[in-house]
Motif scaffolding. Structure first.
Motif, PDB file in Angstrom:
ATOM      1  N   LEU A  13       0.820  -1.213   0.000  1.00  0.00           N
ATOM      2  CA  LEU A  13       0.000   0.000   0.000  1.00  0.00           C
ATOM      3  C   LEU A  13       0.858   1.268   0.000  1.00  0.00           C
ATOM      4  O   LEU A  13       0.489   2.266  -0.628  1.00  0.00           O
ATOM      5  CB  LEU A  13      -0.954  -0.015   1.195  1.00  0.00           C
ATOM      6  N   LEU A  14       1.997   1.236   0.690  1.00  0.00           N
ATOM      7  CA  LEU A  14       2.921   2.390   0.659  1.00  0.00           C
ATOM      8  C   LEU A  14       3.461   2.604  -0.747  1.00  0.00           C
ATOM      9  O   LEU A  14       3.439   3.720  -1.273  1.00  0.00           O
ATOM     10  CB  LEU A  14       4.100   2.162   1.612  1.00  0.00           C
ATOM     11  N   CYS A  15       3.959   1.538  -1.368  1.00  0.00           N
ATOM     12  CA  CYS A  15       4.588   1.655  -2.692  1.00  0.00           C
ATOM     13  C   CYS A  15       3.580   1.951  -3.793  1.00  0.00           C
ATOM     14  O   CYS A  15       3.940   2.547  -4.810  1.00  0.00           O
ATOM     15  CB  CYS A  15       5.375   0.386  -3.013  1.00  0.00           C
ATOM     16  N   ALA A  16       2.341   1.546  -3.601  1.00  0.00           N
ATOM     17  CA  ALA A  16       1.293   1.814  -4.589  1.00  0.00           C
ATOM     18  C   ALA A  16       0.724   3.226  -4.435  1.00  0.00           C
ATOM     19  O   ALA A  16      -0.098   3.648  -5.236  1.00  0.00           O
ATOM     20  CB  ALA A  16       0.183   0.777  -4.475  1.00  0.00           C
ATOM     21  N   GLY A  17       1.146   3.947  -3.391  1.00  0.00           N
ATOM     22  CA  GLY A  17       0.677   5.314  -3.192  1.00  0.00           C
ATOM     23  C   GLY A  17      -0.688   5.419  -2.555  1.00  0.00           C
ATOM     24  O   GLY A  17      -1.304   6.478  -2.560  1.00  0.00           O
ATOM     25  N   ILE A  18      -1.166   4.334  -1.973  1.00  0.00           N
ATOM     26  CA  ILE A  18      -2.480   4.347  -1.338  1.00  0.00           C
ATOM     27  C   ILE A  18      -2.352   4.727   0.135  1.00  0.00           C
ATOM     28  O   ILE A  18      -3.083   5.563   0.632  1.00  0.00           O
ATOM     29  CB  ILE A  18      -3.153   2.972  -1.499  1.00  0.00           C
ATOM     30  N   LYS A  19      -1.411   4.128   0.809  1.00  0.00           N
ATOM     31  CA  LYS A  19      -1.143   4.441   2.219  1.00  0.00           C
ATOM     32  C   LYS A  19      -0.089   5.542   2.240  1.00  0.00           C
ATOM     33  O   LYS A  19       1.022   5.348   1.756  1.00  0.00           O
ATOM     34  CB  LYS A  19      -0.651   3.175   2.937  1.00  0.00           C
ATOM     35  N   ASP A  20      -0.438   6.702   2.777  1.00  0.00           N
ATOM     36  CA  ASP A  20       0.478   7.849   2.752  1.00  0.00           C
ATOM     37  C   ASP A  20       1.200   8.079   4.072  1.00  0.00           C
ATOM     38  O   ASP A  20       1.900   9.069   4.235  1.00  0.00           O
ATOM     39  CB  ASP A  20      -0.268   9.121   2.334  1.00  0.00           C
ATOM     40  N   ILE A  21       1.045   7.140   4.998  1.00  0.00           N
ATOM     41  CA  ILE A  21       1.663   7.256   6.325  1.00  0.00           C
ATOM     42  C   ILE A  21       2.260   5.911   6.720  1.00  0.00           C
ATOM     43  O   ILE A  21       1.631   4.872   6.538  1.00  0.00           O
ATOM     44  CB  ILE A  21       0.616   7.662   7.392  1.00  0.00           C
ATOM     45  N   GLU A  22       3.469   5.945   7.258  1.00  0.00           N
ATOM     46  CA  GLU A  22       4.061   4.771   7.907  1.00  0.00           C
ATOM     47  C   GLU A  22       4.113   5.082   9.391  1.00  0.00           C
ATOM     48  O   GLU A  22       4.669   6.107   9.801  1.00  0.00           O
ATOM     49  CB  GLU A  22       5.452   4.479   7.349  1.00  0.00           C
ATOM     50  N   ASN A  23       3.516   4.243  10.216  1.00  0.00           N
ATOM     51  CA  ASN A  23       3.439   4.468  11.659  1.00  0.00           C
ATOM     52  C   ASN A  23       4.568   3.732  12.368  1.00  0.00           C
ATOM     53  O   ASN A  23       4.772   2.540  12.134  1.00  0.00           O
ATOM     54  CB  ASN A  23       2.095   3.976  12.192  1.00  0.00           C
ATOM     55  N   ARG A  24       5.280   4.442  13.229  1.00  0.00           N
ATOM     56  CA  ARG A  24       6.381   3.852  13.990  1.00  0.00           C
ATOM     57  C   ARG A  24       6.360   4.407  15.414  1.00  0.00           C
ATOM     58  O   ARG A  24       5.835   5.488  15.662  1.00  0.00           O
ATOM     59  CB  ARG A  24       7.739   4.187  13.359  1.00  0.00           C
ATOM     60  N   THR A  25       6.987   3.676  16.328  1.00  0.00           N
ATOM     61  CA  THR A  25       7.087   4.145  17.718  1.00  0.00           C
ATOM     62  C   THR A  25       8.317   5.013  17.915  1.00  0.00           C
ATOM     63  O   THR A  25       8.579   5.458  19.025  1.00  0.00           O
ATOM     64  CB  THR A  25       7.139   2.954  18.696  1.00  0.00           C
ATOM     65  N   TRP A  26       9.082   5.251  16.869  1.00  0.00           N
ATOM     66  CA  TRP A  26      10.281   6.079  16.949  1.00  0.00           C
ATOM     67  C   TRP A  26      10.255   7.124  15.834  1.00  0.00           C
ATOM     68  O   TRP A  26       9.675   6.918  14.784  1.00  0.00           O
ATOM     69  CB  TRP A  26      11.552   5.233  16.899  1.00  0.00           C
ATOM     70  N   ARG A  27      10.855   8.235  16.132  1.00  0.00           N
ATOM     71  CA  ARG A  27      10.882   9.371  15.222  1.00  0.00           C
ATOM     72  C   ARG A  27      11.720   9.049  13.981  1.00  0.00           C
ATOM     73  O   ARG A  27      12.722   8.342  14.062  1.00  0.00           O
ATOM     74  CB  ARG A  27      11.485  10.574  15.966  1.00  0.00           C
ATOM     75  N   LEU A  28      11.306   9.582  12.831  1.00  0.00           N
ATOM     76  CA  LEU A  28      12.076   9.449  11.600  1.00  0.00           C
ATOM     77  C   LEU A  28      13.417  10.153  11.783  1.00  0.00           C
ATOM     78  O   LEU A  28      13.445  11.331  12.144  1.00  0.00           O
ATOM     79  CB  LEU A  28      11.318  10.097  10.434  1.00  0.00           C
ATOM     80  N   PRO A  29      14.539   9.459  11.578  1.00  0.00           N
ATOM     81  CA  PRO A  29      15.837  10.134  11.707  1.00  0.00           C
ATOM     82  C   PRO A  29      15.930  11.302  10.728  1.00  0.00           C
ATOM     83  O   PRO A  29      15.524  11.194   9.569  1.00  0.00           O
ATOM     84  CB  PRO A  29      16.848   9.041  11.341  1.00  0.00           C
ATOM     85  N   GLU A  30      16.437  12.414  11.201  1.00  0.00           N
ATOM     86  CA  GLU A  30      16.518  13.636  10.390  1.00  0.00           C
ATOM     87  C   GLU A  30      17.234  13.402   9.064  1.00  0.00           C
ATOM     88  O   GLU A  30      16.833  13.926   8.036  1.00  0.00           O
ATOM     89  CB  GLU A  30      17.218  14.739  11.198  1.00  0.00           C
ATOM     90  N   LYS A  31      18.291  12.577   9.081  1.00  0.00           N
ATOM     91  CA  LYS A  31      19.054  12.339   7.844  1.00  0.00           C
ATOM     92  C   LYS A  31      18.252  11.556   6.810  1.00  0.00           C
ATOM     93  O   LYS A  31      18.595  11.551   5.631  1.00  0.00           O
ATOM     94  CB  LYS A  31      20.372  11.644   8.142  1.00  0.00           C
ATOM     95  N   MET A  32      17.156  10.900   7.214  1.00  0.00           N
ATOM     96  CA  MET A  32      16.329  10.136   6.275  1.00  0.00           C
ATOM     97  C   MET A  32      15.178  10.973   5.714  1.00  0.00           C
ATOM     98  O   MET A  32      14.538  10.564   4.754  1.00  0.00           O
ATOM     99  CB  MET A  32      15.776   8.880   6.952  1.00  0.00           C
ATOM    100  N   ASN A  33      14.932  12.136   6.309  1.00  0.00           N
ATOM    101  CA  ASN A  33      13.859  13.005   5.843  1.00  0.00           C
ATOM    102  C   ASN A  33      14.213  13.550   4.464  1.00  0.00           C
ATOM    103  O   ASN A  33      15.242  14.184   4.281  1.00  0.00           O
ATOM    104  CB  ASN A  33      13.647  14.148   6.833  1.00  0.00           C
ATOM    105  N   GLY A  34      13.376  13.260   3.459  1.00  0.00           N
ATOM    106  CA  GLY A  34      13.614  13.728   2.103  1.00  0.00           C
ATOM    107  C   GLY A  34      14.452  12.788   1.249  1.00  0.00           C
ATOM    108  O   GLY A  34      14.696  13.067   0.084  1.00  0.00           O
ATOM    109  N   GLU A  35      14.893  11.661   1.813  1.00  0.00           N
ATOM    110  CA  GLU A  35      15.704  10.685   1.069  1.00  0.00           C
ATOM    111  C   GLU A  35      14.813   9.566   0.529  1.00  0.00           C
ATOM    112  O   GLU A  35      13.877   9.130   1.199  1.00  0.00           O
ATOM    113  CB  GLU A  35      16.770  10.069   1.981  1.00  0.00           C
ATOM    114  N   ARG A  36      15.125   9.069  -0.659  1.00  0.00           N
ATOM    115  CA  ARG A  36      14.406   7.911  -1.200  1.00  0.00           C
ATOM    116  C   ARG A  36      14.840   6.674  -0.415  1.00  0.00           C
ATOM    117  O   ARG A  36      16.015   6.459  -0.175  1.00  0.00           O
ATOM    118  CB  ARG A  36      14.679   7.727  -2.690  1.00  0.00           C
ATOM    119  N   VAL A  37      13.869   5.871  -0.014  1.00  0.00           N
ATOM    120  CA  VAL A  37      14.094   4.679   0.806  1.00  0.00           C
ATOM    121  C   VAL A  37      13.432   3.483   0.132  1.00  0.00           C
ATOM    122  O   VAL A  37      12.277   3.564  -0.308  1.00  0.00           O
ATOM    123  CB  VAL A  37      13.489   4.886   2.220  1.00  0.00           C
TER     124      VAL A  37
END
Length: 192
Positions: A13-37
């Motif tokens: 669902l993430l890769c198909a563009g349907i789910k626009d949120i990934e839920n985690r118990t930890w904050r997204l590391p700043e260095k990963m913000n804006g990077e293709r994963v």
């Protein structure tokens, strides 16, 4: 290129563009913000009941699926232990308004000031790519991890160029964009 493991059906669902949120118990590391994963569909999918995943979705999520995909989603074969696509995480918030965001209860301390007890971080997913040919038999890991066979780097002119080392037919790896070619996996320029 950096990757993260996600259980099915959420990875699809993430890769198909349907789910626009990934839920985690930890904050997204700043260095990963804006990077293709890269999105790795982990080895253990959430189990369907009677062949369907409907029990995993609340009503707004189910309606989003129905509108964007019809009922075809529930008949899809979902790959596991595979890199199936990529996204760019563009923000990390708490209590995003998306139907896919898990909400965090706002508590109050002794003086009445609000705080989040056990926050669920909502990573905003953008620019999804679902690979035509997933990369199969890939073992995942916890947190972000490096998948060395996909990536790009700057050429002499500073242009991001494909350095992928994949056993994939060129027809599935390269896409023509006007007068140039790009790798579907890393997004780098492809020289023919």
């Amino acid at each position: 290129m950096r990757a993260i493991s996600v259980k099915q059906p959420w990875a699809y669902l993430l890769c198909a563009g349907i789910k626009d949120i990934e839920n985690r118990t930890w904050r997204l590391p700043e260095k990963m913000n804006g990077e293709r994963v890269l999105i790795h569909a982990s080895g253990g999918p959430l189990m369907p009941i009677a062949g369907h995943y409907g029990h995993l979705f609340d009503h707004p999520q189910y309606e989003t699926l129905r509108v964007k995909m019809g009922l075809d989603f529930f008949n899809k074969e979902l790959h596991t232990s595979a890199i199936i696509g990529s996204v760019v995480f563009t923000d990390c918030v708490i209590n995003h308004p998306s139907a896919w965001a898990e909400k965090t209860e706002v508590l109050a301390d002794e003086s009445g000031l609000p705080y989040y007890g056990n926050p669920i971080y909502n990573w905003v997913s953008s620019y999804p790519i679902l690979f035509d040919k997933p990369i199969l038999n890939v073992k995942g890991r916890l947190s972000f991890w490096n998948y060395p066979n996909i990536g790009c780097g700057p050429d002499e002119e500073g242009v991001q160029t494909c350095n992928c080392q994949l056993a994939v037919d060129e027809r599935f790896q390269v896409v023509a964009l006007g007068y140039e070619y790009r790798c579907r996996y890393c997004g780098g320029k492809w020289y023919k």
